[in-house]
Design a protein around this motif. Structure first.
Motif, mmCIF file in Angstrom:
data_model
loop_
_atom_site.group_PDB
_atom_site.id
_atom_site.type_symbol
_atom_site.label_atom_id
_atom_site.label_comp_id
_atom_site.label_asym_id
_atom_site.label_seq_id
_atom_site.Cartn_x
_atom_site.Cartn_y
_atom_site.Cartn_z
ATOM 1 N N VAL A 80 39.215 33.128 39.195
ATOM 2 C CA VAL A 80 39.667 34.028 40.259
ATOM 3 C C VAL A 80 39.292 35.452 39.893
ATOM 4 O O VAL A 80 39.709 35.950 38.843
ATOM 5 C CB VAL A 80 41.202 33.946 40.437
ATOM 6 N N PRO A 81 38.503 36.151 40.727
ATOM 7 C CA PRO A 81 38.273 37.572 40.474
ATOM 8 C C PRO A 81 39.608 38.314 40.446
ATOM 9 O O PRO A 81 40.369 38.264 41.417
ATOM 10 C CB PRO A 81 37.413 38.009 41.663
ATOM 11 N N ALA A 82 39.911 38.966 39.336
ATOM 12 C CA ALA A 82 41.223 39.594 39.177
ATOM 13 C C ALA A 82 41.073 40.982 38.574
ATOM 14 O O ALA A 82 40.191 41.233 37.743
ATOM 15 C CB ALA A 82 42.121 38.735 38.285
ATOM 16 N N ALA A 83 41.950 41.882 39.007
ATOM 17 C CA ALA A 83 41.975 43.253 38.501
ATOM 18 C C ALA A 83 43.431 43.703 38.417
ATOM 19 O O ALA A 83 44.340 42.989 38.845
ATOM 20 C CB ALA A 83 41.161 44.178 39.399
ATOM 21 N N SER B 182 44.023 37.885 59.206
ATOM 22 C CA SER B 182 43.134 37.418 60.269
ATOM 23 C C SER B 182 42.122 36.378 59.785
ATOM 24 O O SER B 182 41.246 35.975 60.542
ATOM 25 C CB SER B 182 42.402 38.608 60.893
ATOM 26 N N SER B 183 42.225 35.960 58.517
ATOM 27 C CA SER B 183 41.357 34.892 58.014
ATOM 28 C C SER B 183 42.170 34.017 57.065
ATOM 29 O O SER B 183 43.304 34.339 56.707
ATOM 30 C CB SER B 183 40.145 35.476 57.272
ATOM 31 N N ASP B 184 41.557 32.913 56.651
ATOM 32 C CA ASP B 184 42.225 31.995 55.733
ATOM 33 C C ASP B 184 41.963 32.345 54.273
ATOM 34 O O ASP B 184 42.430 31.635 53.368
ATOM 35 C CB ASP B 184 41.778 30.558 56.005
ATOM 36 N N TYR B 185 41.200 33.389 54.028
ATOM 37 C CA TYR B 185 41.012 33.838 52.648
ATOM 38 C C TYR B 185 42.370 34.292 52.099
ATOM 39 O O TYR B 185 43.199 34.833 52.825
ATOM 40 C CB TYR B 185 40.011 34.985 52.579
ATOM 41 N N ASN C 287 45.908 29.276 44.570
ATOM 42 C CA ASN C 287 44.455 29.215 44.438
ATOM 43 C C ASN C 287 43.794 30.363 45.212
ATOM 44 O O ASN C 287 43.010 30.142 46.150
ATOM 45 C CB ASN C 287 43.926 27.864 44.934
ATOM 46 N N PRO C 288 44.087 31.611 44.819
ATOM 47 C CA PRO C 288 43.605 32.758 45.601
ATOM 48 C C PRO C 288 42.101 32.971 45.471
ATOM 49 O O PRO C 288 41.470 32.545 44.500
ATOM 50 C CB PRO C 288 44.375 33.929 44.981
ATOM 51 N N HIS C 289 41.555 33.694 46.458
ATOM 52 C CA HIS C 289 40.143 34.083 46.398
ATOM 53 C C HIS C 289 39.963 35.345 45.567
ATOM 54 O O HIS C 289 38.872 35.575 45.026
ATOM 55 C CB HIS C 289 39.587 34.295 47.811
ATOM 56 N N TYR C 290 40.973 36.185 45.484
ATOM 57 C CA TYR C 290 40.986 37.293 44.526
ATOM 58 C C TYR C 290 42.436 37.660 44.262
ATOM 59 O O TYR C 290 43.343 37.268 45.008
ATOM 60 C CB TYR C 290 40.182 38.499 45.026
ATOM 61 N N ALA C 291 42.664 38.388 43.168
ATOM 62 C CA ALA C 291 44.037 38.684 42.768
ATOM 63 C C ALA C 291 44.152 40.068 42.150
ATOM 64 O O ALA C 291 43.204 40.579 41.533
ATOM 65 C CB ALA C 291 44.536 37.634 41.776
ATOM 66 N N LEU C 292 45.326 40.641 42.311
ATOM 67 C CA LEU C 292 45.667 41.925 41.700
ATOM 68 C C LEU C 292 46.997 41.770 40.969
ATOM 69 O O LEU C 292 47.952 41.217 41.525
ATOM 70 C CB LEU C 292 45.805 43.019 42.757
ATOM 71 N N ALA C 293 47.054 42.246 39.744
ATOM 72 C CA ALA C 293 48.325 42.335 39.029
ATOM 73 C C ALA C 293 48.771 43.794 39.034
ATOM 74 O O ALA C 293 47.942 44.716 38.986
ATOM 75 C CB ALA C 293 48.190 41.830 37.603
ATOM 76 N N LEU C 294 50.079 43.987 39.109
ATOM 77 C CA LEU C 294 50.679 45.317 39.064
ATOM 78 C C LEU C 294 51.596 45.362 37.854
ATOM 79 O O LEU C 294 52.473 44.515 37.706
ATOM 80 C CB LEU C 294 51.491 45.583 40.336
ATOM 81 N N ASP C 295 51.392 46.349 36.988
ATOM 82 C CA ASP C 295 52.214 46.409 35.785
ATOM 83 C C ASP C 295 52.238 47.837 35.267
ATOM 84 O O ASP C 295 51.556 48.721 35.802
ATOM 85 C CB ASP C 295 51.667 45.459 34.708
#
Length: 362
Positions: free
Chosen positions: A310-313, A54-57, A223-231
């Protein structure tokens, strides 16, 4: 849970060493297409599923589809294949294994990693660990010409030949859980997602095992606003290992990473995003573990420091015997990782993202 098991089985048994992920990619595309608005495959083979919110983020989720492998670098005149590693191997795990060798026309043929029987091993060397340079693959031929006629050449890639199996109840074993389980978590979460406050880019990345290559390319594009890696992460909860060194334990829930890395430098998860994930896990009653891992890293390292940052976790699935033919995990940990991913994607609003982006906002 059975549907997750079947998904993981398909992904685990597909063959896809770094740089040659085609077979896995086809599985991912088939499983992803019904649950996203668009699927794109970029120039290096990353699969990017776009699900509009619902947003462009933009939120990026990354899980890698490649597995460690081998590459033929010489064919002996008797037809034996010499090889070098693609990714991080412990040579001991290769001895006496069955393997698949990819031919020049894209077929896969079987072989075995040969070793001397104890009867003729030189005295005093019976228990020595071999080096990769001393190992070879036997494909059942008697000459270099016969091997080449089958389509085996210098540059042919190799993966382990190992079936997925259930050990007991929800504990399973197989090859390439690193990181096919992360891919399964991403795909499973896509099935459950409802209304998204941001647009999601679900990325099945390539060449993670040789330097986080695919994630770097995809992050530049998105160019994400935040990111998550799965491993996966280390679960060393086995005999002979002190509790401090377990890192995580099977059956205690997914891990939320604090930091990881080694001699090449540490990745420290974005504290705001990490704490947000912890808060959601607590609110929803999803079991979790905190992860501090000195050794190894994930796609988050490559994503976090693109462009302006990029804020990433990372959400990890505890796995025993990583980078071996017999990796072991608890499916319930993986399903709970998918639930936690779903909650994070659905409850990370633009307002929350802004707090991650501006360190002055408390």
């Amino acid at each position: 849970m059975e549907d997750f098991v079947q998904l993981l089985k398909k992904l685990s048994e597909a063959r896809g060493p770094s740089g040659f992920e085609d077979e896995v990619r086809e599985v991912v595309i088939r499983e992803m297409e019904p649950y996203v608005d668009e699927v794109v495959v970029d120039k290096w083979g990353n699969v990017i599923g776009v699900k509009r919110g619902s947003s462009d983020y933009r939120a990026m989720v990354a899980a890698h589809i490649d597995e460690i492998g081998l590459v033929v670098d010489h064919i002996e005149k008797e037809g034996y294949l010499r090889f070098r590693p693609i990714g991080g191997w412990n040579e001991v795990t290769l001895v006496s294994q069955r393997v698949w060798v990819r031919t020049s026309d894209g077929r896969w043929i079987r072989g075995v990693v040969g070793s001397l029987p104890p009867h003729v091993t030189p005295s005093g060397r019976e228990r020595e660990a071999p080096e990769i340079k001393d190992l070879y693959i036997d494909i059942g031929v008697y000459s270099r010409e016969e091997a080449e006629k089958l389509g085996v050449t210098v540059g042919s890639v190799v993966v382990l030949d190992r079936e997925f199996a259930v050990l007991n109840g929800k504990v399973v074993t197989g090859k390439a859980f690193d990181d096919r389980v992360g891919v399964a978590v991403m795909l499973y979460a896509l099935r459950m997602l409802e209304k998204l406050p941001v647009t999601l880019y679900a990325v099945a990345t390539v060449q993670e095992e040789v330097g986080l290559r695919g994630a770097s390319v995809a992050a530049e594009r998105i160019n994400p606003h935040y990111a998550l890696a799965l491993d996966t992460t280390i679960a060393a909860d086995v005999p002979g290992v002190g509790e401090r060194l377990h890192v995580t334990k099977l059956g205690k829930g997914p891990a939320i990473k604090v930091l990881d890395g080694g001699r090449g430098g540490l990745f420290i998860a974005h504290p705001g995003l990490r704490d947000h994930i912890v808060k959601l896990a607590r609110e929803l009653g999803i079991p979790y573990q905190m992860e501090v891992l000195y050794g190894g890293t994930t796609d988050a390292m490559a994503i976090a420091f693109r462009r302006e940052g990029v804020p990433a976790a990372v959400i990890s699935v505890p796995t025993r015997y990583i980078h071996s033919p017999v990796e072991v995990l608890d499916v319930e940990d993986a399903v709970n990782a998918a639930k936690l991913l779903k909650a994070t994607l659905e409850r990370t609003t633009p307002e929350i993202v802004e707090k991650f982006l501006d360190k002055r906002v408390k």
